[in-house]
Design a protein around this motif. Structure first.
Motif, PDB file in Angstrom:
ATOM      1  N   TRP A  38       0.852  -1.183   0.000  1.00  0.00           N
ATOM      2  CA  TRP A  38       0.000   0.000   0.000  1.00  0.00           C
ATOM      3  C   TRP A  38       0.892   1.239   0.000  1.00  0.00           C
ATOM      4  O   TRP A  38       1.855   1.304   0.766  1.00  0.00           O
ATOM      5  CB  TRP A  38      -0.894   0.026   1.241  1.00  0.00           C
ATOM      6  CG  TRP A  38      -2.001  -0.973   1.208  1.00  0.00           C
ATOM      7  CD1 TRP A  38      -2.010  -2.230   1.755  1.00  0.00           C
ATOM      8  CD2 TRP A  38      -3.285  -0.808   0.591  1.00  0.00           C
ATOM      9  NE1 TRP A  38      -3.208  -2.850   1.510  1.00  0.00           N
ATOM     10  CE2 TRP A  38      -4.015  -1.994   0.801  1.00  0.00           C
ATOM     11  CE3 TRP A  38      -3.897   0.232  -0.109  1.00  0.00           C
ATOM     12  CZ2 TRP A  38      -5.308  -2.174   0.326  1.00  0.00           C
ATOM     13  CZ3 TRP A  38      -5.183   0.061  -0.578  1.00  0.00           C
ATOM     14  CH2 TRP A  38      -5.880  -1.128  -0.355  1.00  0.00           C
ATOM     15  N   TYR A  39       0.534   2.164  -0.861  1.00  0.00           N
ATOM     16  CA  TYR A  39       1.213   3.444  -0.956  1.00  0.00           C
ATOM     17  C   TYR A  39       0.179   4.545  -0.740  1.00  0.00           C
ATOM     18  O   TYR A  39      -1.026   4.312  -0.827  1.00  0.00           O
ATOM     19  CB  TYR A  39       1.849   3.615  -2.341  1.00  0.00           C
ATOM     20  CG  TYR A  39       3.048   2.755  -2.598  1.00  0.00           C
ATOM     21  CD1 TYR A  39       2.920   1.381  -2.807  1.00  0.00           C
ATOM     22  CD2 TYR A  39       4.324   3.300  -2.652  1.00  0.00           C
ATOM     23  CE1 TYR A  39       4.029   0.590  -3.048  1.00  0.00           C
ATOM     24  CE2 TYR A  39       5.443   2.519  -2.911  1.00  0.00           C
ATOM     25  CZ  TYR A  39       5.282   1.167  -3.103  1.00  0.00           C
ATOM     26  OH  TYR A  39       6.384   0.390  -3.345  1.00  0.00           O
ATOM     27  N   ARG A  40       0.670   5.731  -0.497  1.00  0.00           N
ATOM     28  CA  ARG A  40      -0.240   6.861  -0.408  1.00  0.00           C
ATOM     29  C   ARG A  40       0.420   8.105  -0.981  1.00  0.00           C
ATOM     30  O   ARG A  40       1.649   8.220  -1.024  1.00  0.00           O
ATOM     31  CB  ARG A  40      -0.665   7.114   1.037  1.00  0.00           C
ATOM     32  CG  ARG A  40       0.436   7.600   1.961  1.00  0.00           C
ATOM     33  CD  ARG A  40      -0.079   7.674   3.397  1.00  0.00           C
ATOM     34  NE  ARG A  40       0.943   8.151   4.321  1.00  0.00           N
ATOM     35  CZ  ARG A  40       0.788   8.187   5.632  1.00  0.00           C
ATOM     36  NH1 ARG A  40      -0.364   7.770   6.187  1.00  0.00           N
ATOM     37  NH2 ARG A  40       1.757   8.633   6.405  1.00  0.00           N
ATOM     38  N   GLN A  41      -0.438   9.000  -1.413  1.00  0.00           N
ATOM     39  CA  GLN A  41       0.038  10.264  -1.963  1.00  0.00           C
ATOM     40  C   GLN A  41      -0.843  11.381  -1.454  1.00  0.00           C
ATOM     41  O   GLN A  41      -2.041  11.434  -1.768  1.00  0.00           O
ATOM     42  CB  GLN A  41       0.047  10.245  -3.491  1.00  0.00           C
ATOM     43  CG  GLN A  41       0.688  11.465  -4.111  1.00  0.00           C
ATOM     44  CD  GLN A  41       0.996  11.267  -5.578  1.00  0.00           C
ATOM     45  OE1 GLN A  41       0.446  10.382  -6.239  1.00  0.00           O
ATOM     46  NE2 GLN A  41       1.874  12.085  -6.116  1.00  0.00           N
ATOM     47  N   ALA A  42      -0.243  12.238  -0.659  1.00  0.00           N
ATOM     48  CA  ALA A  42      -0.938  13.410  -0.140  1.00  0.00           C
ATOM     49  C   ALA A  42      -0.780  14.563  -1.131  1.00  0.00           C
ATOM     50  O   ALA A  42       0.171  14.576  -1.930  1.00  0.00           O
ATOM     51  CB  ALA A  42      -0.373  13.798   1.221  1.00  0.00           C
ATOM     52  N   PRO A  43      -1.662  15.532  -1.091  1.00  0.00           N
ATOM     53  CA  PRO A  43      -1.569  16.667  -2.020  1.00  0.00           C
ATOM     54  C   PRO A  43      -0.207  17.357  -1.939  1.00  0.00           C
ATOM     55  O   PRO A  43       0.286  17.662  -0.848  1.00  0.00           O
ATOM     56  CB  PRO A  43      -2.678  17.600  -1.546  1.00  0.00           C
ATOM     57  CG  PRO A  43      -3.671  16.700  -0.906  1.00  0.00           C
ATOM     58  CD  PRO A  43      -2.862  15.623  -0.243  1.00  0.00           C
ATOM     59  N   GLY A  44       0.396  17.548  -3.079  1.00  0.00           N
ATOM     60  CA  GLY A  44       1.676  18.233  -3.129  1.00  0.00           C
ATOM     61  C   GLY A  44       2.869  17.404  -2.706  1.00  0.00           C
ATOM     62  O   GLY A  44       3.979  17.926  -2.605  1.00  0.00           O
ATOM     63  N   ARG A  45       2.644  16.119  -2.482  1.00  0.00           N
ATOM     64  CA  ARG A  45       3.736  15.257  -2.027  1.00  0.00           C
ATOM     65  C   ARG A  45       3.897  14.067  -2.956  1.00  0.00           C
ATOM     66  O   ARG A  45       2.995  13.725  -3.715  1.00  0.00           O
ATOM     67  CB  ARG A  45       3.484  14.790  -0.601  1.00  0.00           C
ATOM     68  CG  ARG A  45       3.336  15.922   0.396  1.00  0.00           C
ATOM     69  CD  ARG A  45       3.223  15.431   1.805  1.00  0.00           C
ATOM     70  NE  ARG A  45       4.449  14.778   2.268  1.00  0.00           N
ATOM     71  CZ  ARG A  45       4.625  14.329   3.484  1.00  0.00           C
ATOM     72  NH1 ARG A  45       3.658  14.437   4.384  1.00  0.00           N
ATOM     73  NH2 ARG A  45       5.759  13.753   3.827  1.00  0.00           N
ATOM     74  N   GLU A  46       5.046  13.457  -2.872  1.00  0.00           N
ATOM     75  CA  GLU A  46       5.300  12.280  -3.679  1.00  0.00           C
ATOM     76  C   GLU A  46       4.616  11.054  -3.073  1.00  0.00           C
ATOM     77  O   GLU A  46       4.338  11.004  -1.868  1.00  0.00           O
ATOM     78  CB  GLU A  46       6.806  12.035  -3.791  1.00  0.00           C
ATOM     79  CG  GLU A  46       7.545  13.114  -4.552  1.00  0.00           C
ATOM     80  CD  GLU A  46       9.004  12.750  -4.782  1.00  0.00           C
ATOM     81  OE1 GLU A  46       9.687  13.499  -5.502  1.00  0.00           O
ATOM     82  OE2 GLU A  46       9.457  11.728  -4.248  1.00  0.00           O
ATOM     83  N   ARG A  47       4.392  10.087  -3.919  1.00  0.00           N
ATOM     84  CA  ARG A  47       3.819   8.833  -3.440  1.00  0.00           C
ATOM     85  C   ARG A  47       4.837   8.147  -2.535  1.00  0.00           C
ATOM     86  O   ARG A  47       6.019   8.078  -2.854  1.00  0.00           O
ATOM     87  CB  ARG A  47       3.450   7.937  -4.616  1.00  0.00           C
ATOM     88  CG  ARG A  47       2.635   6.737  -4.245  1.00  0.00           C
ATOM     89  CD  ARG A  47       2.179   5.953  -5.483  1.00  0.00           C
ATOM     90  NE  ARG A  47       1.297   6.746  -6.332  1.00  0.00           N
ATOM     91  CZ  ARG A  47       0.650   6.258  -7.378  1.00  0.00           C
ATOM     92  NH1 ARG A  47       0.762   4.970  -7.687  1.00  0.00           N
ATOM     93  NH2 ARG A  47      -0.126   7.029  -8.105  1.00  0.00           N
ATOM     94  N   GLU A  48       4.348   7.617  -1.426  1.00  0.00           N
ATOM     95  CA  GLU A  48       5.253   6.975  -0.477  1.00  0.00           C
ATOM     96  C   GLU A  48       4.717   5.603  -0.079  1.00  0.00           C
ATOM     97  O   GLU A  48       3.499   5.380  -0.039  1.00  0.00           O
ATOM     98  CB  GLU A  48       5.427   7.835   0.786  1.00  0.00           C
ATOM     99  CG  GLU A  48       4.156   8.061   1.575  1.00  0.00           C
ATOM    100  CD  GLU A  48       4.383   8.813   2.883  1.00  0.00           C
ATOM    101  OE1 GLU A  48       5.542   9.105   3.226  1.00  0.00           O
ATOM    102  OE2 GLU A  48       3.379   9.104   3.553  1.00  0.00           O
ATOM    103  N   LEU A  49       5.645   4.725   0.243  1.00  0.00           N
ATOM    104  CA  LEU A  49       5.275   3.390   0.696  1.00  0.00           C
ATOM    105  C   LEU A  49       4.720   3.469   2.113  1.00  0.00           C
ATOM    106  O   LEU A  49       5.323   4.090   2.993  1.00  0.00           O
ATOM    107  CB  LEU A  49       6.493   2.474   0.667  1.00  0.00           C
ATOM    108  CG  LEU A  49       6.275   1.059   1.216  1.00  0.00           C
ATOM    109  CD1 LEU A  49       5.320   0.282   0.333  1.00  0.00           C
ATOM    110  CD2 LEU A  49       7.615   0.340   1.340  1.00  0.00           C
ATOM    111  N   VAL A  50       3.594   2.813   2.322  1.00  0.00           N
ATOM    112  CA  VAL A  50       2.997   2.735   3.650  1.00  0.00           C
ATOM    113  C   VAL A  50       3.308   1.384   4.291  1.00  0.00           C
ATOM    114  O   VAL A  50       3.759   1.302   5.431  1.00  0.00           O
ATOM    115  CB  VAL A  50       1.476   2.944   3.566  1.00  0.00           C
ATOM    116  CG1 VAL A  50       0.819   2.715   4.935  1.00  0.00           C
ATOM    117  CG2 VAL A  50       1.145   4.331   3.036  1.00  0.00           C
ATOM    118  N   ALA A  51       3.057   0.316   3.539  1.00  0.00           N
ATOM    119  CA  ALA A  51       3.277  -1.024   4.068  1.00  0.00           C
ATOM    120  C   ALA A  51       3.435  -1.983   2.905  1.00  0.00           C
ATOM    121  O   ALA A  51       2.856  -1.764   1.837  1.00  0.00           O
ATOM    122  CB  ALA A  51       2.109  -1.462   4.949  1.00  0.00           C
ATOM    123  N   SER A  52       4.184  -3.045   3.130  1.00  0.00           N
ATOM    124  CA  SER A  52       4.356  -4.046   2.089  1.00  0.00           C
ATOM    125  C   SER A  52       4.556  -5.408   2.710  1.00  0.00           C
ATOM    126  O   SER A  52       4.898  -5.539   3.897  1.00  0.00           O
ATOM    127  CB  SER A  52       5.535  -3.696   1.182  1.00  0.00           C
ATOM    128  OG  SER A  52       6.746  -3.718   1.912  1.00  0.00           O
TER     129      SER A  52
END
Length: 120
Positions: A38-52
């Protein structure tokens, strides 16, 4: 591969949500041996790994969610989950599930995003 994510929504700080992502048509063994995340992307930020999670191995978490989020998989249902507890406004983002399947090589497949909004 057709990963379909669901479960996003709006919640107040301290609340919980569970995201799901599944591929109904995938062969069981292909899903079982896959690397899911699972990844997430907040407004104005790069996509980041949450969990794998690689196969049935030990999950890996971003420091920002460790102890609050849990990734889990149900291979029989070809579904990966992200249980999110004690949510904060900083968790607000579009969440994406991802999968890498050995039979398909090094390609990373993405589900459509699902929006999580946490209000204070």
């Amino acid at each position: 591969v057709q990963l379909q994510a669901s479960g996003g929504g709006s919640v107040q700080a301290g609340g919980s949500l569970r995201l799901s992502c599944r591929d109904r048509r995938m062969i069981f063994s292909t899903f079982r041996d896959s690397t899911l995340g699972w990844y997430r992307q907040a407004p104005g930020r790069e996509r980041e790994l949450v969990a794998s999670m690689i196969g049935s191995g030990i999950p890996n978490y971003a420091d920002s969610v460790a102890g609050r989020f849990t990734i889990a998989r149900d291979n029989a249902k070809k579904t990966v989950y992200l249980q999110m507890n004690n949510l904060t406004p900083e968790d607000t983002a579009v969440y994406y599930c991802s999968g890498r399947f050995a039979v398909y090589g090094a390609i990373v497949y993405w589900g459509q995003g699902t929006l999580v909004t946490v209000s204070s």
